[in-house]
Motif scaffolding. Structure first.
Motif, mmCIF file in Angstrom:
data_model
loop_
_atom_site.group_PDB
_atom_site.id
_atom_site.type_symbol
_atom_site.label_atom_id
_atom_site.label_comp_id
_atom_site.label_asym_id
_atom_site.label_seq_id
_atom_site.Cartn_x
_atom_site.Cartn_y
_atom_site.Cartn_z
ATOM 1 N N THR A 6 9.436 16.356 2.681
ATOM 2 C CA THR A 6 8.480 16.070 1.610
ATOM 3 C C THR A 6 8.515 17.135 0.522
ATOM 4 O O THR A 6 8.218 16.850 -0.640
ATOM 5 C CB THR A 6 7.053 15.969 2.187
ATOM 6 O OG1 THR A 6 6.758 17.159 2.938
ATOM 7 C CG2 THR A 6 6.919 14.753 3.088
ATOM 8 N N GLY A 18 8.721 11.404 -2.078
ATOM 9 C CA GLY A 18 8.698 9.945 -1.963
ATOM 10 C C GLY A 18 9.798 9.385 -1.093
ATOM 11 O O GLY A 18 10.160 8.212 -1.231
ATOM 12 N N LEU A 20 8.597 9.480 5.063
ATOM 13 C CA LEU A 20 7.205 9.054 5.154
ATOM 14 C C LEU A 20 6.976 8.180 6.387
ATOM 15 O O LEU A 20 5.918 8.259 7.034
ATOM 16 C CB LEU A 20 6.814 8.291 3.889
ATOM 17 C CG LEU A 20 6.712 9.121 2.607
ATOM 18 C CD1 LEU A 20 6.553 8.200 1.394
ATOM 19 C CD2 LEU A 20 5.541 10.093 2.677
ATOM 20 N N ALA A 61 -2.145 5.882 5.497
ATOM 21 C CA ALA A 61 -2.009 6.472 4.159
ATOM 22 C C ALA A 61 -0.538 6.729 3.838
ATOM 23 O O ALA A 61 -0.084 6.487 2.709
ATOM 24 C CB ALA A 61 -2.815 7.764 4.070
ATOM 25 N N LYS A 62 0.237 7.213 4.821
ATOM 26 C CA LYS A 62 1.665 7.452 4.615
ATOM 27 C C LYS A 62 2.413 6.133 4.411
ATOM 28 O O LYS A 62 3.288 6.026 3.544
ATOM 29 C CB LYS A 62 2.253 8.206 5.810
ATOM 30 C CG LYS A 62 1.723 9.617 5.991
ATOM 31 C CD LYS A 62 2.082 10.506 4.808
ATOM 32 C CE LYS A 62 1.559 11.912 4.986
ATOM 33 N NZ LYS A 62 1.815 12.763 3.801
ATOM 34 N N TYR A 63 2.054 5.131 5.210
ATOM 35 C CA TYR A 63 2.714 3.838 5.073
ATOM 36 C C TYR A 63 2.400 3.192 3.726
ATOM 37 O O TYR A 63 3.235 2.482 3.152
ATOM 38 C CB TYR A 63 2.299 2.914 6.216
ATOM 39 C CG TYR A 63 2.681 3.415 7.589
ATOM 40 C CD1 TYR A 63 3.842 4.149 7.782
ATOM 41 C CD2 TYR A 63 1.872 3.172 8.700
ATOM 42 C CE1 TYR A 63 4.198 4.618 9.038
ATOM 43 C CE2 TYR A 63 2.218 3.633 9.959
ATOM 44 C CZ TYR A 63 3.385 4.357 10.120
ATOM 45 O OH TYR A 63 3.722 4.816 11.368
ATOM 46 N N LYS A 64 1.202 3.447 3.226
ATOM 47 C CA LYS A 64 0.831 2.913 1.916
ATOM 48 C C LYS A 64 1.690 3.529 0.817
ATOM 49 O O LYS A 64 2.052 2.859 -0.154
ATOM 50 C CB LYS A 64 -0.652 3.174 1.644
ATOM 51 C CG LYS A 64 -1.173 2.489 0.384
ATOM 52 C CD LYS A 64 -2.680 2.690 0.230
ATOM 53 C CE LYS A 64 -3.194 1.972 -1.021
ATOM 54 N NZ LYS A 64 -4.651 2.161 -1.189
ATOM 55 N N GLN A 65 2.038 4.820 0.969
ATOM 56 C CA GLN A 65 2.913 5.464 -0.003
ATOM 57 C C GLN A 65 4.285 4.807 -0.008
ATOM 58 O O GLN A 65 4.901 4.629 -1.066
ATOM 59 C CB GLN A 65 3.066 6.956 0.332
ATOM 60 C CG GLN A 65 1.842 7.790 -0.003
ATOM 61 C CD GLN A 65 2.082 9.254 0.317
ATOM 62 O OE1 GLN A 65 1.567 9.787 1.292
ATOM 63 N NE2 GLN A 65 2.875 9.907 -0.509
ATOM 64 N N GLY A 120 4.264 1.589 -1.829
ATOM 65 C CA GLY A 120 4.205 1.755 -3.276
ATOM 66 C C GLY A 120 5.553 2.020 -3.915
ATOM 67 O O GLY A 120 5.701 1.924 -5.137
ATOM 68 N N CYS A 121 6.560 2.371 -3.094
ATOM 69 C CA CYS A 121 7.902 2.608 -3.633
ATOM 70 C C CYS A 121 8.554 1.279 -4.008
ATOM 71 O O CYS A 121 8.252 0.230 -3.444
ATOM 72 C CB CYS A 121 8.768 3.334 -2.603
ATOM 73 S SG CYS A 121 8.135 4.949 -2.118
#
Length: 471
Positions: A231, A236, A241, A259-263, A266-267
């Protein structure tokens, strides 16, 4: 404009400053060596200039070996493999001791899919070489991996080891680590990739792979440290992640994992079966079974042959009391792994709930028979014992119960399982089963190293890398 200036009160007339530049002309010496210029053109991928220079020099150079060599590489880049072989062969005719020509022929044959011929050429290059060549070792290993001979795999591993010892090809390190991983020698795979980091210390792919291997040997803190490095380099990184979320998920921090999976979600263009599998398990942990099933359906839709996703979805179906759906999902999972004792155990539970006791008995017997000595699957024996007791087969239930006690020695049992096991033992004792073990006292003892053991239960499979069918 006047060129006069005033100097000490007097006018001084200066000459004109116009300078005429004569263009410099470079002439090519017919006897000169222009291999350096050819190399520059090729490195720039300026193939048209390469071709023009080669045509100009072919008639003047006495030994055009390098010209044929470069033209062969150009033809291979253009996927004109037969022409490339012709030019490499012309280079060999001029210098039969240059192993670079043999290596290029071997590489061309490899790209053409003519693996046996490529292996022969690389073997010949290995014999001609007066020093260890890591590129030759690497490609021999690659070709041996494609062989149907089971002994070739071990030989390929030896060649990749040679390539690692005598060179710095990152692909060789990755291949060797992959072979160790497939053999489940995760510590050795970590050692190889740690050495690879000396060559490419900022490779997020290698760092993430090391963290995944640390997870497999339960070194979560080391995996966490490696992911922090990932990281720091690339905040990203999707795979980083995903592994980060898996660690948090294994520690029970479901919200942090989400929260990590949501990041990752978003990719751009990042949507994998593993991501939706883990998200589904997070909702399963939150007891939101229907949301979890939806996520796992998405996972299976993205990768229909993903065994772990099918297994997890069947587990959630059973928890949600959707036994018919669980049966069909387990059938798909078993078609991928016919030797999975846990799948047959869950299948037996589904069939029992669907009132098909005859086939449920076959499923439980199959699950017990699939447990190998090196496998620790005590829950398979406990569920089989409970079902057999309910069917009135007390002696067979006692045998499975004894197997459960023996298999569970290395585990810390949850309170619920202790209760079920103790209750079943009491019932079997009332049935006067002669083959029943005398004591289950160890089930009530506290294990001093409890924090270092996993609770014995049917666990969902959190995924950090794509699942391979041959695992």
């Amino acid at each position: 404009m006047s060129n006069d200036i005033i100097c000490n009160g007097n006018a001084a007339n200066l000459p004109s400053l116009n300078v005429v530049k004569t263009p410099i002309k470079y002439e090519m010496d017919p006897a000169g060596n222009f291999d350096w210029l050819l190399h520059i053109y090729y490195a720039r991928q300026d193939f048209s200039s390469c071709e023009a220079l080669i045509d100009q020099l072919l008639d003047t150079q006495l030994n055009p070996e390098y010209l044929y060599f470069v033209r062969g590489q150009i033809r291979r880049n253009q996927e004109k493999y037969y022409e490339a072989l012709k030019y490499f062969q012309l280079a060999i005719n001029l210098n039969s001791k240059n192993i670079e020509n043999f290596k290029e022929i071997g590489k061309t044959l490899y790209l053409m899919g003519r693996y046996e011929q490529a292996l022969e050429v690389y073997r010949e290059a290995e014999e001609l070489s007066n020093r260890p060549d890591n590129e030759i070792f690497h490609f021999i290993g690659e070709i041996l991996l494609l062989s149907d001979n089971p002994n070739s795999r071990q030989e390929a591993k030896q060649y990749f080891q040679k390539a690692v010892e005598h060179g710095k090809m990152i692909d060789s390190f990755k291949r060797l680590a992959e072979l160790h991983r497939q053999e489940k020698d995760y510590s050795k795979a970590v050692e190889v990739l740690e050495a690879c980091l000396q060559i490419s210390p900022e490779s997020t792919e290698i760092l993430t792979e090391i963290s995944v291997l640390y997870l497999k040997i339960n070194e979560t803190q080391k995996a966490f440290d490696k992911l922090l490095n990932v990281t720091d380099i690339n905040a990203g990184c999707p795979l980083g992640l995903l592994a980060f979320g898996a660690i948090l998920q294994s520690r029970g921090d479901v919200d942090g994992a989400l929260a990590k999976y949501k990041q990752i979600h978003g990719c751009d263009n990042v949507e994998t079966s593993e991501l939706w599998n883990n998200v589904g398990l997070c909702f399963f942990k939150k007891k939101k079974n229907f949301v979890a099933i939806s996520c796992l359906r998405k996972s299976v839709w993205l990768a229909p042959l993903n065994y772990n996703a099918l297994y997890n979805m069947s587990l959630i179906y059973i928890t949600a009391k959707q036994y018919a759906s669980g049966f069909h999902t387990l059938a798909a999972a078993i078609s991928l792994r016919k030797e999975s004792a846990e799948c047959y155990m869950l299948l037996g539970i589904c069939l029992q709930k669907l009132k098909d006791n005859e086939n449920a008995l076959l499923a439980f017997e199959r699950s017990s028979g699939l447990v190998k000595p090196n496998m620790k699957s005590p829950l398979v024996f406990l569920n089989s014992a409970i079902f057999l007791y309910q069917m009135g087969k007390t002696e067979a239930a006692a045998v499975n119960f004894n197997n459960f006690v023996e298999e569970s020695k290395e585990f810390v049992l949850s309170t619920e399982l202790k209760f079920q096991a103790t209750k079943l033992k009491a019932m079997l004792q009332q049935s006067n089963c002669e083959s029943l073990v005398e004591s289950l006292g160890r089930l009530d003892e506290e294990n001093e190293n409890e924090k270092d053991n996993l609770p014995l239960e049917v666990t969902a499979k959190v995924m950090v890398t794509p699942q391979k069918l041959n695992n």
